[in-house]
Design a protein around this motif. Structure first.
Motif, short mmCIF file in Angstrom:
data_model
loop_
_atom_site.label_atom_id
_atom_site.label_comp_id
_atom_site.label_asym_id
_atom_site.label_seq_id
_atom_site.Cartn_x
_atom_site.Cartn_y
_atom_site.Cartn_z
N GLY A 162 25.38 55.36 39.10
CA GLY A 162 24.78 54.84 40.31
C GLY A 162 23.89 53.73 40.10
O GLY A 162 23.50 52.95 41.56
N GLU A 163 23.02 53.26 39.11
CA GLU A 163 22.92 51.51 39.39
C GLU A 163 23.62 50.49 39.52
O GLU A 163 22.39 49.93 40.23
N ALA B 171 24.32 58.16 35.68
CA ALA B 171 23.34 57.48 36.04
C ALA B 171 23.30 55.96 36.02
O ALA B 171 22.63 55.03 37.13
N GLU B 172 24.09 55.22 35.24
CA GLU B 172 23.89 54.42 35.01
C GLU B 172 25.28 53.40 35.72
O GLU B 172 24.86 52.71 36.39
N ALA C 204 13.79 53.51 37.49
CA ALA C 204 14.61 53.76 38.60
C ALA C 204 14.41 53.98 40.26
O ALA C 204 14.53 53.64 41.28
N CYS D 226 13.94 52.40 43.37
CA CYS D 226 14.16 52.85 45.09
C CYS D 226 13.47 52.43 45.49
O CYS D 226 13.29 52.56 47.14
N TRP E 11 19.47 60.75 37.30
CA TRP E 11 18.59 61.14 36.76
C TRP E 11 16.89 61.57 36.08
O TRP E 11 17.05 62.91 35.45
N CYS F 66 23.22 55.07 47.82
CA CYS F 66 23.17 55.15 46.38
C CYS F 66 21.64 55.27 45.15
O CYS F 66 21.89 55.49 44.22
N PHE G 108 23.96 50.89 43.19
CA PHE G 108 22.76 50.75 44.33
C PHE G 108 22.11 49.20 43.80
O PHE G 108 22.08 48.58 44.95
N GLN H 183 21.78 59.01 44.86
CA GLN H 183 22.97 59.14 43.72
C GLN H 183 21.72 59.10 42.66
O GLN H 183 21.94 59.87 41.48
N TRP H 184 21.18 58.54 42.33
CA TRP H 184 21.54 57.38 41.19
C TRP H 184 19.48 58.72 40.58
O TRP H 184 20.22 59.11 39.69
N THR H 185 18.80 58.72 41.76
CA THR H 185 17.69 59.35 40.92
C THR H 185 18.49 60.60 40.68
O THR H 185 17.53 61.63 40.11
#
Length: 734
Positions: free
Chosen positions: A92-93, A89-90, A143, A147, A116, A108, A96, A111-113
């Motif tokens: 992905g941040e 997740a980090e 996050a 987004c 999470w 991004c 992003f 993927q990030w969400t």
């Protein structure tokens, strides 16, 4: 008391020390107290008590494995279950934040969400310490909120609100993290209140403001957390103002942000937010210093933010709007050009689904509309109309903004209708205004819709000459004027429109009144109706415009007010309703001309012609000759610079008889040479306009024409230039 002290302890390691010092916390009586709190305790603490019941039950089963000595991590045993997903997740941040294109940003964000979602969905976290769950939920919600700001999907915002709610519920009131988490939830709810699918936006907005206010009060003064809470509270107050129009909310927001500045905790976000609040306060009260400070702060925030950063879109948008406001006040071309660059960049940076995209497109339409007002270019007006329609039809528009974009579309459509005299476009504009009024808009948007609808009816009257259209215009403008705050910059525009509409009703009787670009008009002697005039309409209009002339108003409005005051004064003097001092009247005429020469050449044309006609009727031939000379020379300049055929036709219609009237007045004033020059200038205008209407732009070779036709056109242009020089030489020789 022991159980309550344990529940209020948010620090995992201090909570472990408390459990080791008091093993009775692991026994059934303590669990029974916690279960009772979970059932009957304060609403905000029930979820926290339930989670502590599960956590302490786990501690009884494996006390040594839960509190690992020396580990800085909250509940390291549980965290180890999701550590790899947390790292994803980090990562992905980071991707992003590095993304520069809308497509990369959306990928991004997905993927990030997703990462999470896997963290929060881990079943083995059900017995984790509340501090770990609250931290993970808060980060996951943040996050999703980022987004939403970047790509605008409502699902992100709804998930953010849900997880922020849980994070706040799992955080002890005594925790240092509590103010920030309440502030996060307040910010998300204030966004949710503006979404079309929110069932009770007013309640959502009120709850958001309460959370933001509580967070700001409970944060430790001077800390970064306190500064962030103050900034978010200011944003909440700004949104509350949009809904309630209580200017005290703006004053409070300025105080909040000024306190941040004085504590040395200023940031880019603080500068941006304060700039937005000051711009809004300028719109409410009209204080010039608020707008100047807003532009400076918004420029600072824009310059301090790197290209590609998600927050830069909103910074560009807000700066562009502030610059448009300043251009309206001061008429400085540099402000207009900078506003156009900022708004174009905002539109380019906004993904299709972003909630800020409709605003960026709508204000970019406003930039093109302002270009039309400054240059008279019909192509600029057409571009503005296309953009305004796109913004009004965008599904990403927020609830409170949709009505504003419909009004924006209607205003530009109405101006297009006025320029083209197209009844269908008038109907489209009136329909858009009605739609805006039908969606329960905020008070400011409602006034704009009423005022715009009044102007549209008034312009339709100019084409139809139907008294019913003018009556509709006056009714709508009266509604808008009754709701406006007297000190608002909009008050002068609405008041001026209402005064001129009443004057047109006065002028409709016994004479035809032809609309002018200033919104006033020029009288002819053709009989239009047998109804008698009501002097009360004229005197009421004159009184209202005199009152407007004494107020502080934006520069462009001030010039229009002076022109309207001149027109109404001349009409009242002609009707023998007032007596005028000729020296004072001449000073007013010259001041109006000085304003118009710098700002609005159309105003210069029409006030010059009106003064010439009035002075001719009074047999004041020297005054008449001066007015007509100003009008004819301005008409010539406008015709020469005008490259748009549709607009050119308008000049051709409006200026056909002007040269003859001007020549007669000059001859009567004993200036035959001037009379000849004005007649020749009028002929040149007609020839120039005729060529423009056939698609020939003087001084520019039309693209794509056969060489033979191009030679013929260039020859015609050369002969026209030679004729112009010959005419001027003949005048000088007389």
């Amino acid at each position: 008391m022991l159980v309550r002290s344990y529940v209020m302890e948010d620090n995992f390691h201090r909570a472990g020390a408390l459990v080791r010092a008091h093993p009775e916390l692991l026994r059934e009586p303590a669990a029974r107290v916690l279960r009772q709190l979970a059932k009957k305790g304060p609403r905000g603490g029930r979820l926290l008590a339930e989670q502590h019941v599960r956590f302490l039950s786990r501690c009884r089963a494996e006390p040594q494995a839960v509190f690992t000595p020396g580990s800085p991590i909250i509940d390291p045993t549980c965290y180890a279950l999701v550590a790899d997903r947390h790292e994803q997740a980090e990562e992905g941040e980071a991707r992003f934040e590095e993304a520069t294109s809308p497509a990369a940003l959306a990928a991004c964000a997905a993927q990030w969400t997703s990462a999470w979602g896997k963290v929060i969905g881990e079943p083995r976290l059900q017995a984790a310490h509340p501090a770990l769950l609250a931290s993970l939920l808060n980060d996951a919600a943040r996050a999703h909120l980022q987004c939403f700001f970047a790509i605008g999907r409502i699902q992100h915002l709804q998930q953010a609100c849900s997880w922020f709610e849980l994070a706040v519920a799992l955080t002890s009131e005594a925790s240092p993290q509590a103010p920030t988490r309440r502030s996060n939830l307040g910010l998300a709810l204030s966004e949710l209140a503006e979404c079309p699918s929110t069932p009770d936006p007013a309640d959502c907005r009120a709850r958001a403001l309460r959370l933001l206010r509580d967070a700001a009060r409970s944060a430790a003064v001077g800390t970064p957390s306190w500064a962030d809470c103050q900034i978010r509270l200011a944003l909440g107050r700004l949104r509350s103002y949009w809904a309630t129009e209580r200017v005290s909310q703006l004053d409070a927001a300025v105080r909040d942000l000024t306190a941040v500045w004085e504590m040395g905790a200023a940031s880019v976000d603080a500068a941006h937010t304060l700039g937005c609040v000051l711009r809004q306060r300028y719109a409410a009260r009209g204080h010039a210093e608020d707008l100047d400070m807003a532009v400076a702060l918004l420029s600072t925030a824009r310059d301090a933010t790197p290209p590609g950063a998600p927050q830069r879109l909103r910074q560009l948008l807000d700066l562009g709007v502030a610059l448009l406001d300043r251009h309206l006040r001061d008429a400085v071309d540099a402000d207009l050009e900078e506003a156009g660059e900022a708004l174009q960049a905002a539109v380019t940076a906004a993904p299709e689904t972003s909630p800020d995209r409709p605003a960026a497109v709508a204000h970019y339409a406003g930039y093109w509309y302002r270009r039309f007002e400054a240059t008279g270019s019909m192509s600029a007006l057409a571009t503005a109309l296309d953009l305004a329609r796109d913004a009004a039809q965008s599904p990403a528009a927020r609830t409170g903004e949709r009505a504003a974009w419909l009004v924006n579309q209607a205003v530009i459509t109405e101006e297009t209708a006025r320029q083209s005299a197209d009844p269908g476009l008038f109907d489209e504009a009136l329909t858009a205004f009605a739609k805006a009024l039908g969606v329960d808009p905020p008070a400011a948007v409602r006034r704009s819709a009423l005022a715009g609808m009044g102007t549209a009816w008034r312009d339709r009257f100019a084409c139809s000459q139907e008294p019913g259209d003018l009556d509709q215009a006056i009714r709508r403008l009266e509604e808008a004027h009754a709701e406006i705050q007297p000190r608002s910059p909009d008050a002068s525009r609405i008041g001026l429109s209402l005064a001129l509409a009443r004057f047109e009703r006065y002028a409709l009787a016994d004479r035809t009144w032809t609309r002018s670009p200033t919104g006033a008009g020029a009288m002819t002697t053709d009989s239009a109706t047998t109804e008698s005039r009501d002097p009360a309409d004229l005197l009421a209009s004159l009184t209202a415009v005199r009152a407007l002339a004494r107020r502080r108003t934006p520069r462009l409005d001030r010039h229009r007010i002076r022109a309207a005051l001149l027109i109404l004064t001349l009409a009242a003097a002609e009707a023998h309703l007032i007596s005028v001092s000729m020296p004072a009247l001449r000073r007013a005429v010259r001041q109006t001309w000085a304003d118009a020469a710098r700002i609005d050449p159309e105003m210069l044309l029409w006030t010059g012609a009106l003064w010439g006609r009035w002075a001719s009727a009074e047999l004041r031939w020297r005054d008449a000759a001066l007015g007509y000379r100003i009008a004819v020379d301005t008409l010539h300049e406008l015709a020469r610079r005008q490259a748009d055929p549709q607009h050119g036709a308008r000049w051709l219609r409006s200026g056909g008889q002007l040269a003859g009237e001007a020549a007669f007045a000059s001859a009567a004033a004993g200036r035959p040479q001037e009379a000849v020059r004005l007649m020749e200038t009028g002929r040149l205008v007609l020839v120039t306009e005729a060529l423009v209407l056939k698609g020939v732009q003087l001084g520019h070779a039309p693209a794509g024409l056969p060489p033979q036709l191009l030679d013929r056109i260039e020859g015609a242009v050369r002969r026209l230039r030679a004729a112009e020089r010959a005419a001027q030489n003949q005048v000088r020789a007389l």
